[in-house]
Enzyme design. Sequence first.
Site, PDB file in Angstrom:
ATOM      1  N   ASP A  26     -25.593 -19.615   6.530  1.00  9.47           N
ATOM      2  CA  ASP A  26     -24.662 -20.716   6.841  1.00  9.47           C
ATOM      3  C   ASP A  26     -23.194 -20.309   6.654  1.00  9.47           C
ATOM      4  O   ASP A  26     -22.307 -20.895   7.263  1.00  9.47           O
ATOM      5  CB  ASP A  26     -25.002 -21.994   6.072  1.00  9.47           C
ATOM      6  N   GLU A  49     -31.422  -7.545   6.153  1.00  4.58           N
ATOM      7  CA  GLU A  49     -30.086  -6.951   6.097  1.00  4.58           C
ATOM      8  C   GLU A  49     -30.113  -5.454   5.831  1.00  4.58           C
ATOM      9  O   GLU A  49     -29.233  -4.717   6.270  1.00  4.58           O
ATOM     10  CB  GLU A  49     -29.229  -7.659   5.046  1.00  4.58           C
ATOM     11  N   HIS A 112     -24.707 -22.476  -3.387  1.00  3.56           N
ATOM     12  CA  HIS A 112     -25.841 -21.555  -3.221  1.00  3.56           C
ATOM     13  C   HIS A 112     -25.372 -20.130  -2.919  1.00  3.56           C
ATOM     14  O   HIS A 112     -24.291 -19.921  -2.405  1.00  3.56           O
ATOM     15  CB  HIS A 112     -26.802 -22.054  -2.137  1.00  3.56           C
ATOM     16  N   HIS A 113     -26.232 -19.185  -3.237  1.00  2.31           N
ATOM     17  CA  HIS A 113     -25.997 -17.732  -3.120  1.00  2.31           C
ATOM     18  C   HIS A 113     -24.942 -17.228  -4.110  1.00  2.31           C
ATOM     19  O   HIS A 113     -24.361 -16.154  -3.902  1.00  2.31           O
ATOM     20  CB  HIS A 113     -25.589 -17.304  -1.699  1.00  2.31           C
ATOM     21  N   GLY A 403     -31.156  10.177   1.594  1.00  4.27           N
ATOM     22  CA  GLY A 403     -32.615  10.279   1.574  1.00  4.27           C
ATOM     23  C   GLY A 403     -33.340   9.003   1.224  1.00  4.27           C
ATOM     24  O   GLY A 403     -34.286   9.021   0.436  1.00  4.27           O
ATOM     25  N   ASP A 430     -46.056   7.718   7.389  1.00  2.00           N
ATOM     26  CA  ASP A 430     -46.641   6.382   7.204  1.00  2.00           C
ATOM     27  C   ASP A 430     -45.993   5.651   6.022  1.00  2.00           C
ATOM     28  O   ASP A 430     -45.712   4.453   6.087  1.00  2.00           O
ATOM     29  CB  ASP A 430     -48.164   6.464   7.030  1.00  2.00           C
ATOM     30  N   ASN A 457     -50.695  10.585   7.158  1.00  2.00           N
ATOM     31  CA  ASN A 457     -51.333  11.576   6.270  1.00  2.00           C
ATOM     32  C   ASN A 457     -51.689  10.923   4.930  1.00  2.00           C
ATOM     33  O   ASN A 457     -51.634  11.538   3.886  1.00  2.00           O
ATOM     34  CB  ASN A 457     -50.450  12.821   6.101  1.00  2.00           C
ATOM     35  N   GLY A 459     -50.336   8.649   2.883  1.00  2.29           N
ATOM     36  CA  GLY A 459     -49.464   8.480   1.715  1.00  2.29           C
ATOM     37  C   GLY A 459     -48.278   9.411   1.679  1.00  2.29           C
ATOM     38  O   GLY A 459     -47.856   9.955   2.696  1.00  2.29           O
ATOM     39  N   GLU A 463     -44.026  13.793  -1.827  1.00  2.00           N
ATOM     40  CA  GLU A 463     -44.098  13.606  -3.280  1.00  2.00           C
ATOM     41  C   GLU A 463     -45.312  14.322  -3.866  1.00  2.00           C
ATOM     42  O   GLU A 463     -45.249  14.889  -4.953  1.00  2.00           O
ATOM     43  CB  GLU A 463     -44.159  12.113  -3.636  1.00  2.00           C
TER      44      GLU A 463
HETATM   45  N1  TPP Z   1     -37.763   5.013  -2.199  1.00  2.00           N
HETATM   46  C1  TPP Z   1     -36.734   5.213  -1.346  1.00  2.00           C
HETATM   47  C2  TPP Z   1     -36.017   4.033  -0.760  1.00  2.00           C
HETATM   48  N2  TPP Z   1     -36.365   6.432  -0.979  1.00  2.00           N
HETATM   49  C3  TPP Z   1     -36.988   7.505  -1.491  1.00  2.00           C
HETATM   50  N3  TPP Z   1     -36.546   8.701  -1.123  1.00  2.00           N
HETATM   51  C4  TPP Z   1     -38.078   7.358  -2.354  1.00  2.00           C
HETATM   52  C5  TPP Z   1     -38.429   6.071  -2.690  1.00  2.00           C
HETATM   53  C6  TPP Z   1     -38.851   8.548  -2.900  1.00  2.00           C
HETATM   54  N4  TPP Z   1     -39.584   9.203  -1.807  1.00  2.00           N
HETATM   55  C7  TPP Z   1     -39.066  10.254  -1.157  1.00  2.00           C
HETATM   56  S1  TPP Z   1     -40.055  10.824   0.055  1.00  2.00           S
HETATM   57  C8  TPP Z   1     -41.241   9.671  -0.301  1.00  2.00           C
HETATM   58  C9  TPP Z   1     -40.821   8.842  -1.345  1.00  2.00           C
HETATM   59  C10 TPP Z   1     -41.637   7.741  -1.893  1.00  2.00           C
HETATM   60  C11 TPP Z   1     -42.530   9.637   0.438  1.00  2.00           C
HETATM   61  C12 TPP Z   1     -42.437   9.701   1.932  1.00  2.00           C
HETATM   62  O1  TPP Z   1     -43.725   9.636   2.435  1.00  2.00           O
HETATM   63  P1  TPP Z   1     -44.026   9.539   3.966  1.00  2.00           P
HETATM   64  O2  TPP Z   1     -43.000   8.769   4.640  1.00  2.00           O
HETATM   65  O3  TPP Z   1     -45.425   9.105   4.173  1.00  2.00           O
HETATM   66  O4  TPP Z   1     -43.803  11.030   4.456  1.00  2.00           O
HETATM   67  P2  TPP Z   1     -44.745  12.305   4.418  1.00  2.00           P
HETATM   68  O5  TPP Z   1     -44.115  13.258   3.446  1.00  2.00           O
HETATM   69  O6  TPP Z   1     -46.103  11.885   4.009  1.00  2.00           O
HETATM   70  O7  TPP Z   1     -44.666  12.823   5.808  1.00  2.00           O
END
Ligand code: TPP
Length: 548
Positions: A26, A49, A112-113, A403, A430, A457, A459, A463
Amino acid sequence: MYTVADYLLDRLKEIGIDDIFGVPGDYNLKFLDRITASKELNWVGNANELNAAYMADGYARTKGIAAFVTTFGVGELSAVNGLAGSYAENVPVIEIIGSPTTSVQKDKKLVHHTLGDGDFLRFERMHEEVTGAIAHLTTENATAEIDRVLTVAMTQKLPVYINLPIDIAEIVVSKPISPLLGQPEQLTEIETTLLNSIEKALNQSENPVVITGHEILSYGLEQILDSFIQKFNLPIATLPFGKGSFNEEDPHFLGTYSGSTTSEPLKKRIDTADLVLLLGVKLTDSATSGFSYGFTEDQIISVGCTEVNVYGKKQDGIQLNSLLSALSTLHYPGFSGEIIAVKRSPEQINTKKKLTQKQFWNMVETFLVQGDTVIGEQGTSFFGLTNVPLKKEMHFIGQPLWGSIGYTFPATLGSQIANKNSRHLLFIGDGSLQLTVQELGTAIREQLIPIIFVINNNGYTVEREIHGATEAYNDIPMWDYQHLPYVFGGTKQRVATYKVTTEAELEQAMQMAKKDTKRLQWLEVVMDQEDAPELLKKLAKIFAKQNS
Ligand code: TPP
């Protein structure tokens, strides 16, 4: 009646903005009325956002500048992560916040906000750390402040913040009388001295090398850089954080340099250069495999917008664009040694074997065509793409310093809105996709047609490579990726979906996607959860050590 809102929108138009992203509230609705009433500006509503900030960032990386609108407090705070990324990576994005009226703010009303304490400047103060300039518009200062902060965005390539109390948007003002940006400034004394140092160093050097970084892209200096390289026949490499700043098909291009993980003979060529001329570079950990570059201060002259370093002696920042333009005027006969250009030999594969990361990136290399925009998400995607040689006139987008995962999906859409003539290819894991997937609805509504490779893949592989390969925290819920586009409003007329697990299936899907230029292409690529590009495997070990 010509108002502050009109003035701001005219200035945005003047600096090259045709589309404005954001989410209504608003406190900004009346301002949005002026956008939707404008024949020259297009409103692109976002799902949230954070995505708006990412999408604006992608648009700015392709068009040079972008703007988005949020509402006070709840909206702007969601976008802070996006703005911080723009700040870290020198992307000029303008955030306009619609806030309560001047009198509500003055009377400290519990509206608000807010946090219910009458302090209306809290959120503005929070933004000071992630913007180049902040404006809080009033009756007295509105037009001057708009001009001031937009100039900062344009000249320093940083995000800026405009707090627009909704009553101020409607105040009558005069139209701008002169263009926002004046003539480029003459070289300063510091810049002339620096130029002389570079001239001397090049003339004394037997095997110089140029390395470029992301600031070349931020300032749109690719052509100027190219003229410099061609004129003096100089060998050049780019950092991953700056990939795409030079034509990778050019015979002067040596490859992408990433510190100790760089393959030979490139690594040796760079590390043994007697002059390493860094242009628009930041030597960050992920771009240099944990600061493992093999050259030292004695070899480096570094010229960046905020950092200048001549053989270890730090100097004040310079205007990168003026200095780079002046490089072509140097008195230097040019380099006459041998330049060993990057090798291209992607293997042709087409078997029933399960897809591996190695084969996948080989096949991607063959799939790319001149003029593509390629976007790599932080994960196996960015590190897989790092060593894929780009073709002529390609644009590359990644976010290797900040990143923030999920960034690339909205950024791809923003970039494609900025340049519909370029085929856009996004490579995203993913895990990352699950953060910002809501913008799929926007892609479909806006009839965007990127080719999206979703790397399934199971997950967070990047990491897993660093720590906890089989720990539950690196797992994610398995989604039905094949149905996603349809959940978000897609139809078979608008979207083509594929799921591939073998080389042969990928090859076939790629062939189909290449020809199907009127629909969004959604390719789910299944790969092993502990498979990763060679570069990432090495880098992960370095990061694990950095964290211990
Ligand atoms: N949260 C945010 C906002 N940014 C980050 N960089 C992280 C957490 C930590 N982090 C870096 S890479 C990653 C995470 C959790 C995983 C990425 O996984 P995916 O997108 O499935 O890529 P893959 O390596 O499996 O191809």
